[in-house]
Motif scaffolding. Structure first.
Motif, PDB file in Angstrom:
ATOM      1  N   VAL A 225       0.892  -1.408   0.099  1.00  0.00           N
ATOM      2  CA  VAL A 225      -0.278   0.456  -0.462  1.00  0.00           C
ATOM      3  C   VAL A 225       0.833   1.086  -0.177  1.00  0.00           C
ATOM      4  N   LYS A 226       0.493   2.377  -1.269  1.00  0.00           N
ATOM      5  CA  LYS A 226       1.658   3.063  -0.935  1.00  0.00           C
ATOM      6  C   LYS A 226       0.619   4.275  -0.118  1.00  0.00           C
ATOM      7  N   ARG A 227       0.550   5.164   0.216  1.00  0.00           N
ATOM      8  CA  ARG A 227       0.345   6.765   1.247  1.00  0.00           C
ATOM      9  C   ARG A 227      -0.028   7.337   0.083  1.00  0.00           C
ATOM     10  N   CYS A 278       6.006  -4.541 -14.343  1.00  0.00           N
ATOM     11  CA  CYS A 278       4.558  -3.625 -12.948  1.00  0.00           C
ATOM     12  C   CYS A 278       5.387  -1.846 -12.691  1.00  0.00           C
ATOM     13  N   THR A 279       5.302  -1.676 -12.051  1.00  0.00           N
ATOM     14  CA  THR A 279       5.684  -0.113 -11.904  1.00  0.00           C
ATOM     15  C   THR A 279       5.057  -0.053 -10.182  1.00  0.00           C
ATOM     16  N   GLY A 280       5.915   0.693  -9.142  1.00  0.00           N
ATOM     17  CA  GLY A 280       5.844   0.354  -7.565  1.00  0.00           C
ATOM     18  C   GLY A 280       4.601  -0.496  -7.434  1.00  0.00           C
ATOM     19  N   THR A 281       4.327   0.300  -6.794  1.00  0.00           N
ATOM     20  CA  THR A 281       2.710  -0.792  -5.511  1.00  0.00           C
ATOM     21  C   THR A 281       1.776  -1.617  -6.644  1.00  0.00           C
ATOM     22  N   PHE A 309      10.520  -3.958 -13.905  1.00  0.00           N
ATOM     23  CA  PHE A 309       9.597  -3.292 -12.749  1.00  0.00           C
ATOM     24  C   PHE A 309      10.240  -1.890 -12.352  1.00  0.00           C
ATOM     25  N   GLY A 310       9.670  -1.373 -12.414  1.00  0.00           N
ATOM     26  CA  GLY A 310       9.662   0.327 -12.891  1.00  0.00           C
ATOM     27  C   GLY A 310       9.581   0.655 -11.423  1.00  0.00           C
ATOM     28  N   ALA A 311      10.478   2.059 -11.066  1.00  0.00           N
ATOM     29  CA  ALA A 311      10.273   2.613  -9.872  1.00  0.00           C
ATOM     30  C   ALA A 311      11.313   3.939  -9.616  1.00  0.00           C
ATOM     31  N   ARG A 312      11.267   5.164  -9.056  1.00  0.00           N
ATOM     32  CA  ARG A 312      12.273   6.263  -9.110  1.00  0.00           C
ATOM     33  C   ARG A 312      13.558   5.915  -9.486  1.00  0.00           C
ATOM     34  N   THR A 313      13.872   5.023  -8.139  1.00  0.00           N
ATOM     35  CA  THR A 313      15.145   5.104  -7.685  1.00  0.00           C
ATOM     36  C   THR A 313      14.949   3.808  -6.611  1.00  0.00           C
ATOM     37  N   SER A 338      13.784   5.713 -13.056  1.00  0.00           N
ATOM     38  CA  SER A 338      13.440   7.364 -14.036  1.00  0.00           C
ATOM     39  C   SER A 338      13.791   8.449 -12.877  1.00  0.00           C
ATOM     40  N   ARG A 339      14.699   8.471 -12.109  1.00  0.00           N
ATOM     41  CA  ARG A 339      15.094   9.083 -11.451  1.00  0.00           C
ATOM     42  C   ARG A 339      16.567   9.350 -10.526  1.00  0.00           C
ATOM     43  N   GLU A 340      17.128   7.722 -10.785  1.00  0.00           N
ATOM     44  CA  GLU A 340      18.445   7.362 -10.323  1.00  0.00           C
ATOM     45  C   GLU A 340      18.970   8.984 -10.216  1.00  0.00           C
ATOM     46  N   PRO A 344      20.439   7.216 -17.165  1.00  0.00           N
ATOM     47  CA  PRO A 344      19.219   7.885 -17.282  1.00  0.00           C
ATOM     48  C   PRO A 344      18.419   7.399 -17.439  1.00  0.00           C
ATOM     49  N   LYS A 345      17.043   8.541 -17.378  1.00  0.00           N
ATOM     50  CA  LYS A 345      15.778   7.671 -16.883  1.00  0.00           C
ATOM     51  C   LYS A 345      15.049   6.957 -18.297  1.00  0.00           C
ATOM     52  N   ARG A 346      15.106   5.468 -17.566  1.00  0.00           N
ATOM     53  CA  ARG A 346      14.314   4.465 -18.084  1.00  0.00           C
ATOM     54  C   ARG A 346      12.791   4.216 -17.340  1.00  0.00           C
ATOM     55  N   TYR A 347      12.625   3.330 -18.231  1.00  0.00           N
ATOM     56  CA  TYR A 347      10.996   3.166 -18.318  1.00  0.00           C
ATOM     57  C   TYR A 347      11.406   2.068 -18.002  1.00  0.00           C
ATOM     58  N   VAL A 348       9.950   0.927 -18.001  1.00  0.00           N
ATOM     59  CA  VAL A 348       9.623  -0.557 -18.160  1.00  0.00           C
ATOM     60  C   VAL A 348      10.367  -0.490 -19.756  1.00  0.00           C
ATOM     61  N   GLN A 349       8.929  -0.151 -19.838  1.00  0.00           N
ATOM     62  CA  GLN A 349       9.255  -0.416 -22.109  1.00  0.00           C
ATOM     63  C   GLN A 349      10.434   0.053 -22.357  1.00  0.00           C
ATOM     64  N   ASP A 350      11.035   0.808 -22.801  1.00  0.00           N
ATOM     65  CA  ASP A 350      12.607   0.853 -22.484  1.00  0.00           C
ATOM     66  C   ASP A 350      13.814  -0.592 -22.388  1.00  0.00           C
ATOM     67  N   GLY A 374      -0.294  -1.804 -12.085  1.00  0.00           N
ATOM     68  CA  GLY A 374       0.433  -0.252 -12.048  1.00  0.00           C
ATOM     69  C   GLY A 374       0.189   0.450 -12.971  1.00  0.00           C
ATOM     70  N   LEU A 375       0.899   1.430 -13.199  1.00  0.00           N
ATOM     71  CA  LEU A 375       0.037   3.088 -13.542  1.00  0.00           C
ATOM     72  C   LEU A 375      -0.106   3.140 -14.924  1.00  0.00           C
ATOM     73  N   LYS A 376      -2.108   3.397 -15.351  1.00  0.00           N
ATOM     74  CA  LYS A 376      -2.081   3.380 -16.134  1.00  0.00           C
ATOM     75  C   LYS A 376      -2.014   3.720 -17.578  1.00  0.00           C
ATOM     76  N   GLY A 377      -0.756   4.801 -17.693  1.00  0.00           N
ATOM     77  CA  GLY A 377      -0.205   5.266 -17.858  1.00  0.00           C
ATOM     78  C   GLY A 377       0.956   4.658 -18.461  1.00  0.00           C
ATOM     79  N   MET A 378       1.316   3.327 -18.419  1.00  0.00           N
ATOM     80  CA  MET A 378       2.106   2.550 -19.068  1.00  0.00           C
ATOM     81  C   MET A 378       1.626   1.368 -20.011  1.00  0.00           C
ATOM     82  N   GLU A 379       0.517   1.914 -20.054  1.00  0.00           N
ATOM     83  CA  GLU A 379      -0.723   0.183 -20.666  1.00  0.00           C
ATOM     84  C   GLU A 379      -0.063   0.824 -22.088  1.00  0.00           C
TER      85      GLU A 379
HETATM   86  P1  A2P Z   1       8.470   9.211 -13.502  1.00  0.00           P
HETATM   87  O1  A2P Z   1       9.805   9.307 -12.550  1.00  0.00           O
HETATM   88  O2  A2P Z   1       8.613   9.701 -14.747  1.00  0.00           O
HETATM   89  O3  A2P Z   1       7.066   9.475 -12.750  1.00  0.00           O
HETATM   90  P2  A2P Z   1       5.451   6.082  -9.151  1.00  0.00           P
HETATM   91  O4  A2P Z   1       6.455   6.334  -8.083  1.00  0.00           O
HETATM   92  O5  A2P Z   1       3.952   7.414  -9.322  1.00  0.00           O
HETATM   93  O6  A2P Z   1       4.484   5.156  -8.624  1.00  0.00           O
HETATM   94  O7  A2P Z   1       5.615   6.192 -10.118  1.00  0.00           O
HETATM   95  C1  A2P Z   1       6.624   4.768 -10.809  1.00  0.00           C
HETATM   96  C2  A2P Z   1       7.614   4.332 -12.081  1.00  0.00           C
HETATM   97  O8  A2P Z   1       6.480   4.331 -13.088  1.00  0.00           O
HETATM   98  C3  A2P Z   1       8.635   5.968 -11.598  1.00  0.00           C
HETATM   99  O9  A2P Z   1       9.739   5.589 -11.975  1.00  0.00           O
HETATM  100  C4  A2P Z   1       7.848   6.455 -13.012  1.00  0.00           C
HETATM  101  O10 A2P Z   1       8.160   7.534 -13.756  1.00  0.00           O
HETATM  102  C5  A2P Z   1       7.160   5.433 -14.124  1.00  0.00           C
HETATM  103  N1  A2P Z   1       6.814   5.477 -15.406  1.00  0.00           N
HETATM  104  C6  A2P Z   1       5.589   6.883 -14.723  1.00  0.00           C
HETATM  105  N2  A2P Z   1       4.536   7.283 -15.950  1.00  0.00           N
HETATM  106  C7  A2P Z   1       5.285   5.946 -16.968  1.00  0.00           C
HETATM  107  C8  A2P Z   1       4.595   5.206 -18.121  1.00  0.00           C
HETATM  108  N3  A2P Z   1       3.557   6.060 -18.446  1.00  0.00           N
HETATM  109  N4  A2P Z   1       4.736   4.111 -18.699  1.00  0.00           N
HETATM  110  C9  A2P Z   1       6.529   4.265 -17.957  1.00  0.00           C
HETATM  111  N5  A2P Z   1       6.738   3.721 -16.649  1.00  0.00           N
HETATM  112  C10 A2P Z   1       5.950   5.370 -16.063  1.00  0.00           C
END
Ligand code: A2P
Length: 415
Positions: A225-227, A278-281, A309-313, A338-340, A344-350, A374-379
């Motif tokens: 659970v994310k607060r 996945c991303t985050g939770t 698995f995607g996360a900021r750091t 994505s924010r380490e 470079p910023k990387r997403y799961v799709q990369d 995870g995040l809708k945006g990654m779909e």
């Molecule tokens: P970002 O640094 O751009 O927000 P959160 O911590 O907000 O739950 O996000 C989990 C991870 O998913 C973060 O690395 C976030 O990057 C990333 N993310 C955000 N938008 C997308 C997207 N459209 N596709 C893939 N990953 C994403």
């Protein structure tokens, strides 16, 4: 004398407010925007709904699959439905209408086959589970009959100095039955009332533990659970249920409903491969499936596991420590940060593209199932990457995509 005019009958689509967990899936799925909601209920507008059924398979509870034969002129309005606490009883129809009603029911029945075209457009994932998935139990406990669980653990699983306050919460059901499968979710009823003075609705959380318990052999499960302290636009917001859960202490009790979900389930046949994205939770169901597989090592012929698995750091990636301890010959782990700082910023799709050869190899095997959470945006990004991986090898993505959906091998749970 003129014969009476036939009365037009409608097979009206309704949502059961006692079962609905207000997860918004139906509203997002409806291709004609017939579904809407207020602070009380999700409802279907009889003026717009065309019975296409696109919303029915994705609903985790089945509350969407309710129908009443009504005289069209007396159809329940959106305003009527907003006020409901439960579905109305079936009304008897006037004789003329009843005759017309049979025809309407047949006509509606004919429509009731899921309409392939709209469903294809609105949901990229499968509406059926993998063929070998175990039988899931759903809706054993409802808003009216919740089950009480006891908190037996509540730990932060992200770095203490980071913005991402993510908790691993363990709930125990004692002697009461609560059968679950990996990929299913439960509803939590937060205490208190909303701004209108009504009890809060349930909030839905995916299980992070496998079917035989967070601790193997125990009647317990875990959640990730994310607060919530901000809304989607970044404005300050207080998440009612996430804050409640993250602040729970050991031995506190929680009202639970569910389980929910009948499609986002793992295969159970030997050599089944899992691609988990996945991303985050959204890592919760991936943790559950990974742990289920890990517990089978040595007793069953498990297939390959590949995790994106995607996360900021690293410090904001839930379960980073335990994840990195898993044997590399058991699971192929790919972290997209994505924010380490300094990277470079990387997403799961990369990463899906970087590992195209391995992903393509698994996709070519009919024993492979893909899970995205995870995040809708990654779909969109994930679908584009999968398409690219397939097209690079000269194959037709639309044919494979349709097969993955039909065979229950591609599943999405995004929010
Ligand atoms: P970002 O640094 O751009 O927000 P959160 O911590 O907000 O739950 O996000 C989990 C991870 O998913 C973060 O690395 C976030 O990057 C990333 N993310 C955000 N938008 C997308 C997207 N459209 N596709 C893939 N990953 C994403």
């Amino acid at each position: 004398m003129n014969a009476p005019l036939p009365v037009e009958v409608l097979k009206q689509h309704l949502i059961d407010p006692e079962i609905c967990i207000r997860c918004n899936t139906c509203e997002e799925t409806c291709p004609v925007d017939a579904i809407t909601h207020d602070s009380n209920n999700y409802v279907v507008d009889p003026e717009i709904c065309n019975g296409c059924m696109a919303c029915v398979p994705p609903c985790p509870t089945g509350s969407i699959d309710n129908w009443r034969l009504v005289v069209r002129a007396e159809a329940y309005s959106v305003q009527d439905q907003f006020g409901w606490e439960e579905l109305p009883q079936e009304k008897s129809l006037p004789v003329d209408a009843a005759v017309a009603g049979d025809a309407a029911q047949q006509a509606a029945g004919a429509q009731a086959e899921p309409a392939a075209a709209p469903a294809m457009l609105v949901t990229p994932g499968a509406a059926v589970p993998p063929w070998s998935a175990a039988h899931p139990y759903v809706n054993l406990y409802t808003h009216k009959t919740p089950i009480t669980a006891t908190v037996v653990g509540n730990y932060r699983v992200t770095g203490a100095d980071t913005e991402s306050d993510i908790h691993h919460i363990v709930l125990d059901f004692g002697e009461q039955p609560f059968p679950v499968l990996e990929g299913q979710s439960i509803g939590i009823l937060p205490p208190g009332v909303d701004a209108m003075g009504r009890p809060h609705h349930a909030r839905q959380y995916s299980l992070a533990s496998p079917r035989d318990g967070e601790r193997a052999g125990y009647n317990n499960l875990s959640l990730t659970v994310k607060r919530v302290t901000q809304d989607h636009g970044g404005e300050a917001a207080h998440g009612v249920c996430s804050n409640y859960l993250c602040d729970l202490a050991k031995n506190d009790t929680v009202q639970v409903i569910g389980p929910f979900g009948h499609t986002f389930l793992m295969p159970n046949h030997p050599k089944a491969n899992l691609i988990m994205i996945c991303t985050g939770t959204g890592s919760a169901p991936m943790r559950a499936m990974t742990e289920r597989s890990r517990r089978l090592i040595g007793t069953a012929d498990i297939g390959k596991l590949m995790l994106f698995f995607g996360a900021r750091t690293e410090r904001e990636l839930p379960y980073f420590g335990p994840l990195m301890k898993l044997p590399r010959d058991f699971i192929d782990i790919n972290l997209a940060l994505s924010r380490e700082p300094g990277q470079p910023k990387r997403y799961v799709q990369d990463l899906l593209l970087e590992r195209a050869a391995q992903v393509r190899g698994l996709l070519a095997d009919r024993n492979t199932c893909i899970y995205v959470c995870g995040l809708k945006g990654m779909e969109v990004g994930v679908l584009d990457a999968l398409r690219e991986v397939v097209v690079q090898s000269g194959e037709d993505w639309s044919i494979l995509h349709e097969a993955l959906r039909r065979e229950g091998r591609l599943h999405f749970e995004t929010y």
